[in-house]
Design a protein around this motif. Structure first.
Motif, PDB file in Angstrom:
ATOM      1  N   THR A 284       1.333   4.159  -3.035  1.00 32.13           N
ATOM      2  CA  THR A 284       1.287   5.811  -2.870  1.00 32.13           C
ATOM      3  C   THR A 284       2.457   6.406  -3.519  1.00 32.13           C
ATOM      4  O   THR A 284       2.520   7.481  -3.898  1.00 32.13           O
TER       5      THR A 284
ATOM      6  N   GLU B 220       0.828  -1.123  -0.008  1.00 31.13           N
ATOM      7  CA  GLU B 220      -0.006   0.159  -0.075  1.00 31.13           C
ATOM      8  C   GLU B 220       0.886   1.389  -0.084  1.00 31.13           C
ATOM      9  O   GLU B 220       0.429   2.324  -0.855  1.00 31.13           O
ATOM     10  N   HIS B 221       1.874   1.084   0.771  1.00 34.94           N
ATOM     11  CA  HIS B 221       2.789   2.340   0.856  1.00 34.94           C
ATOM     12  C   HIS B 221       3.595   2.692  -0.288  1.00 34.94           C
ATOM     13  O   HIS B 221       3.728   3.697  -1.009  1.00 34.94           O
TER      14      HIS B 221
ATOM     15  N   HIS C  67       2.393   6.630  -7.081  1.00 38.03           N
ATOM     16  CA  HIS C  67       1.652   7.815  -7.594  1.00 38.03           C
ATOM     17  C   HIS C  67       2.386   9.124  -7.269  1.00 38.03           C
ATOM     18  O   HIS C  67       2.043  10.021  -8.370  1.00 38.03           O
ATOM     19  N   GLU C  68       2.825   9.325  -6.216  1.00 37.83           N
ATOM     20  CA  GLU C  68       3.197  10.783  -5.917  1.00 37.83           C
ATOM     21  C   GLU C  68       4.607  10.850  -6.730  1.00 37.83           C
ATOM     22  O   GLU C  68       4.747  12.128  -6.749  1.00 37.83           O
TER      23      GLU C  68
END
Length: 387
Positions: free
Chosen positions: A297, A293-294, A300-301
């Motif tokens: 993120t 999950e991290h 995407h960032e």
């Protein structure tokens, strides 16, 4: 980016009271001759020729016996207790010397020093020893240590960010009792890494040319108190050295840790990618926690910065496979890729197929994986024989 919650006023008050009392207690014991001398514990720093961070902590010296002098379970337990029952020294002044440049830094309430500096002109890629000297509180004699700093140069093809627990080291972190045993009572000499990790990480470090010097970073929810333990473990098993980014356990300005999940890893990874500017990265984690999950993120960032996410399959709750498949699809849609692997050789073969490591290193990873598996079988047999 999600905003952080404001800390509870009672938490802030408890934090300040705790550290005021600890600081007062240490000064009083030192004044009456009962306080132990301060020591600088250097951490591995990192950066680029433009900016690098010097990291360390100033603590009361608890005189933890070196590993070669600890031969019993009791000795291991005592060493672990001393590592956790630290007395931090806030507002200590530390002088930093790197080549012809000099700076001064001050530790925070937890005794941590984090000093961002511009390295000396012409600094080359690789490891550099920076000298740290404690200025105050005044030590008995001269208190100097060497602090290693990793500078990533233009030769690097990519960086690697790896989790530690159940990614490099078998810790069974999803089982509280087993994790407590691992953290408090076992020595780095009796623990084994996942099979083939040393050869795979070394291949990633060498890159496609064999001399890329790709930097490797280790991010974990383990406490800073385990820094020496983990650093010794990496060295013993010849896993490439890299900065360790750990977590402060106990009462802090923002709450009590360990608690609130593993979101702190996101902050550390964001900081690494920002410091390393345009360098692409490979991210490695496991299926038992929130690594996937991290990492999604981060994909995407930082679009275009993440070449691949490798997730090691370990024990996890039912239904986790479906969640991982969804995350992998999301990561692919964002222009990267994620691979869930059962063993290190599978990850090495994929990395070689992408041109990130040399194919001949895959055979080395396979040989190390077999050797490590045999060593684990022998260790398990010895444990059974000795009850």
């Amino acid at each position: 980016m999600a905003s952080q919650k404001s800390p509870n006023p009672l938490v802030r008050l408890a934090f300040h009271v705790e550290h005021h009392v600890e600081s007062w207690s240490w000064r009083l014991r030192r004044k009456v001759g009962l306080g132990r001398p301060p020591r600088i514990l250097p951490y591995r720093g990192y950066g680029t020729p433009r900016q690098s961070v010097i990291k360390a902590r100033v603590l009361e010296d608890r005189h933890v016996r070196p590993p070669w002098k600890r031969h019993t379970l009791l000795g291991s337990a005592i060493a672990s207790w001393k590592r956790y029952m630290t007395v931090e020294i806030p507002h200590a002044r530390v002088k930093v010397c790197w080549g012809d440049k000099h700076w001064e830094g001050t530790t925070d309430e937890e005794g941590f020093l984090e000093l961002w500096v511009e390295p000396p002109a012409g600094v080359k890629a690789g490891w550099h020893d920076v000298e740290l000297e404690l200025l105050s509180p005044a030590p008995k004699g001269v208190a100097r240590v060497r602090s290693p700093v990793l500078v990533a140069g233009s030769e690097a093809e990519f960086g690697v960010i790896s989790d530690i627990d159940d990614t490099v080291i078998v810790t069974n972190v999803t089982n509280f009792l087993k994790r407590a045993w691992t953290l408090f009572l076992t020595e780095h000499r009796t623990r084994l890494p996942f099979e083939g990790v040393d050869a795979f990480y070394d291949a990633l470090h060498q890159g496609s040319t064999g001399s890329a010097g790709n930097p490797i970073f280790y991010v974990s929810s383990s406490p800073w108190n385990l820094y020496e333990h983990l650093d010794e473990f990496l060295g013993l098993h010849r896993i490439p050295a890299g900065p360790l980014l750990l977590r402060d356990w106990g009462l802090s300005r923002t709450g009590f840790a360990p608690g609130g999940g593993h979101g702190h890893k996101l902050e550390k990874i964001r900081g690494l990618l920002a410091t390393m500017e345009s360098l692409p990265f490979i991210l490695i984690g496991d299926s038992g926690q929130e690594d996937a999950e991290h990492y999604r993120t981060i994909v995407h960032e930082f679009p275009g910065r993440i070449r691949c996410v490798y997730i090691r399959n370990v024990w996890h709750r039912p239904g986790r496979e479906r969640e991982l498949a969804f995350i992998a699809a999301d990561i692919r849609a964002a222009g990267s890729q994620m691979l869930a692997v059962d063993d290190t050789v599978t990850a090495a073969r994929h990395a070689a197929s992408q041109g990130w490591i040399r194919w001949r290193e895959v055979a080395e990873v396979q040989a190390h994986q077999q050797q490590d598996a045999e060593a684990r079988t022998l260790l398990d047999k010895l444990d059974r024989d000795h009850g």
